[in-house]
Design a protein around this motif. Structure first.
Motif, short mmCIF file in Angstrom:
data_model
loop_
_atom_site.label_atom_id
_atom_site.label_comp_id
_atom_site.label_asym_id
_atom_site.label_seq_id
_atom_site.Cartn_x
_atom_site.Cartn_y
_atom_site.Cartn_z
N ASN A 184 0.82 -1.23 0.00
CA ASN A 184 0.00 0.00 0.00
C ASN A 184 0.84 1.27 0.00
OD1 ASN A 184 -2.72 -0.66 -0.20
ND2 ASN A 184 -2.78 -1.37 1.93
N ARG A 185 2.07 1.18 0.52
CA ARG A 185 2.95 2.36 0.47
C ARG A 185 3.42 2.55 -0.97
NH1 ARG A 185 7.04 4.05 -1.20
NH2 ARG A 185 7.43 1.94 -1.98
N TRP A 186 3.22 3.74 -1.49
CA TRP A 186 3.76 4.05 -2.80
C TRP A 186 4.03 5.54 -2.87
CZ3 TRP A 186 0.90 6.18 -7.30
CH2 TRP A 186 -0.39 6.62 -6.98
N SER A 187 4.49 6.00 -4.02
CA SER A 187 4.93 7.40 -4.15
C SER A 187 4.07 8.14 -5.16
CB SER A 187 6.39 7.43 -4.60
OG SER A 187 7.21 6.76 -3.67
N PRO A 188 2.91 8.61 -4.70
CA PRO A 188 2.04 9.37 -5.61
C PRO A 188 2.57 10.79 -5.82
CG PRO A 188 1.07 9.27 -3.43
CD PRO A 188 2.35 8.51 -3.36
N ARG A 189 2.10 11.43 -6.87
CA ARG A 189 2.42 12.85 -7.08
C ARG A 189 1.17 13.72 -7.03
NH1 ARG A 189 5.96 10.32 -10.74
NH2 ARG A 189 8.13 10.46 -10.03
N ALA A 190 0.00 13.10 -7.10
CA ALA A 190 -1.25 13.87 -7.01
C ALA A 190 -1.67 13.92 -5.54
CB ALA A 190 -2.34 13.21 -7.85
N ASP A 238 12.59 22.16 -10.19
CA ASP A 238 11.33 22.59 -10.80
C ASP A 238 10.34 21.42 -10.92
OD1 ASP A 238 12.36 25.08 -10.97
OD2 ASP A 238 12.81 24.99 -13.12
N PHE A 239 10.87 20.26 -11.33
CA PHE A 239 9.97 19.11 -11.52
C PHE A 239 9.31 18.72 -10.20
CE2 PHE A 239 9.38 14.48 -11.18
CZ PHE A 239 8.34 14.36 -12.08
N ASN A 240 10.11 18.54 -9.17
CA ASN A 240 9.53 18.11 -7.90
C ASN A 240 8.60 19.18 -7.32
OD1 ASN A 240 10.60 15.53 -7.82
ND2 ASN A 240 12.50 16.20 -6.87
N ARG A 241 8.98 20.47 -7.51
CA ARG A 241 8.13 21.53 -6.96
C ARG A 241 6.76 21.54 -7.65
NH1 ARG A 241 11.70 25.24 -6.92
NH2 ARG A 241 11.13 26.11 -8.94
N ALA A 261 15.17 4.90 8.83
CA ALA A 261 14.20 5.80 9.47
C ALA A 261 13.19 6.32 8.44
CB ALA A 261 14.93 6.96 10.14
N TRP A 262 13.70 6.71 7.28
CA TRP A 262 12.79 7.18 6.22
C TRP A 262 11.81 6.07 5.84
CZ3 TRP A 262 9.85 8.95 2.50
CH2 TRP A 262 9.72 8.24 1.32
N GLY A 263 12.30 4.83 5.74
CA GLY A 263 11.43 3.71 5.37
C GLY A 263 10.31 3.52 6.38
N HIS A 293 6.44 10.77 -0.34
CA HIS A 293 7.13 10.59 -1.63
C HIS A 293 8.55 11.15 -1.52
CE1 HIS A 293 6.70 10.58 -6.28
NE2 HIS A 293 7.97 10.57 -5.94
N GLY A 294 9.54 10.29 -1.60
CA GLY A 294 10.94 10.69 -1.47
C GLY A 294 11.42 11.52 -2.64
N MET A 295 12.38 12.41 -2.36
CA MET A 295 12.93 13.27 -3.41
C MET A 295 14.44 13.46 -3.22
SD MET A 295 10.05 16.28 -3.52
CE MET A 295 9.95 16.36 -1.74
N ALA A 296 15.20 13.11 -4.26
CA ALA A 296 16.62 13.47 -4.29
C ALA A 296 16.79 14.80 -5.01
CB ALA A 296 17.42 12.37 -4.98
N GLY A 297 15.79 15.16 -5.79
CA GLY A 297 15.88 16.35 -6.64
C GLY A 297 15.61 17.65 -5.92
N PHE A 298 16.62 18.15 -5.23
CA PHE A 298 16.53 19.47 -4.60
C PHE A 298 17.94 20.00 -4.40
CE2 PHE A 298 16.95 16.52 -1.14
CZ PHE A 298 17.57 17.17 -0.09
N PRO A 351 1.14 2.59 -8.95
CA PRO A 351 2.15 1.92 -8.12
C PRO A 351 3.11 1.10 -8.98
CG PRO A 351 -0.03 1.67 -7.18
CD PRO A 351 -0.21 2.27 -8.55
N SER A 352 4.38 1.22 -8.72
CA SER A 352 5.40 0.61 -9.59
C SER A 352 5.65 -0.86 -9.20
CB SER A 352 6.70 1.39 -9.47
OG SER A 352 7.08 1.45 -8.10
N PRO A 353 6.16 -1.63 -10.16
CA PRO A 353 6.47 -3.05 -9.87
C PRO A 353 7.85 -3.18 -9.24
CG PRO A 353 6.90 -2.59 -12.18
CD PRO A 353 6.44 -1.29 -11.56
#
Ligand SMILES: Cc1cc2nc3c(=O)[nH]c(=O)nc-3n(C[C@H](O)[C@H](O)[C@H](O)COP(=O)(O)O)c2cc1C
Length: 200
Positions: free
Chosen positions: A20-26, A77-80, A119-121, A135-140, A182-184
């Motif tokens: 059930n844990r996943w990384s949505p953007r909406a 810009d993408f993540n924002r 801890a993040w997990g 939703h994790g982000m490396a892009g910053f 949700p990704s495989p």
């Protein structure tokens, strides 16, 4: 025995929250009360770490608070573009040194990033369990994060994550709507091997 939840199939039985844990953007953009956010970070607090050093540090901002724009402005810009509809943003840093038991001085830690990842997990799983998603982000901008958030030199800026309630994907641009599933995963046999890294 397989288990299918959230359009994902685990080939060995696990608790549904892992699927059930996943990384949505909406995200819906609804506010999160501080105690609710702190409950998620509390889950991270109880993660295991080498020597129980607990090297993680979480810097958070909730939407509609003074710190929100500061953290949102660090994202690329993408993540924002999608994270601006989140309820909270969190930057994770980890302490690169530790005082081992019996030692009198701090020495470099081999596992600080690994520990912070655990801890993040835990936080991400607690979020899913509580009806939120993280939703994790490396892009910053890591260097600006260090400066603007007063992160000390002996901490590594690890990652950031957005927390929110899942919204309707129609709020996203078409290209992101297509990715809002949700990704495989790789097969377990590819990532877990008995006795040796390779299969000989
Ligand atoms: C450390 C880390 C950094 C990530 N960076 C980004 C990012 O900058 N932008 C983004 O849209 N997703 C990012 N992700 C999300 C991953 O792409 C996502 O977790 C992965 O595709 C697996 O999908 P799932 O979380 O839905 O299972 C990141 C995830 C992690 C754990």
């Amino acid at each position: 025995m397989t288990i299918t939840v959230n359009s994902r199939t685990a080939t060995h039985p696990i608790e549904p929250v892992f699927l059930n844990r996943w990384s949505p953007r909406a995200f819906t953009g609804e506010p999160i009360a501080e105690p609710e956010l702190l409950s998620l970070l509390e889950a991270g607090r109880w993660a295991p770490s080498a020597f129980n050093a607990q090297p993680w540090h979480f810097i958070y901002a909730r939407r509609d608070t003074p710190a929100w724009e500061k953290l949102l402005g660090l994202l690329n810009d993408f993540n924002r573009s999608w994270a601006q509809a989140a309820s909270a943003l969190v930057v994770v840093a980890s302490k690169t040194t530790l005082q081992a038991p019996g030692a009198t001085e701090e020495t470099p830690s081999y596992t600080h990033s690994f520990d912070a990842g655990a801890a993040w997990g835990a936080i991400a799983l607690q979020a899913a369990y509580s009806g939120w998603q993280a939703h994790g982000m490396a892009g910053f901008d890591h260097e600006r994060a260090r400066k603007d958030l007063n992160i000390p030199e002996n901490y590594r800026v690890e990652m950031a994550f957005a927390v929110g309630r899942v919204g309707d994907k129609s709020i996203l641009p078409e290209v992101l709507q297509q990715r809002e599933i949700p990704s495989p995963r790789k097969p377990l046999a590819e990532i877990a091997t008995e006795g040796s890294f390779d299969r000989g």
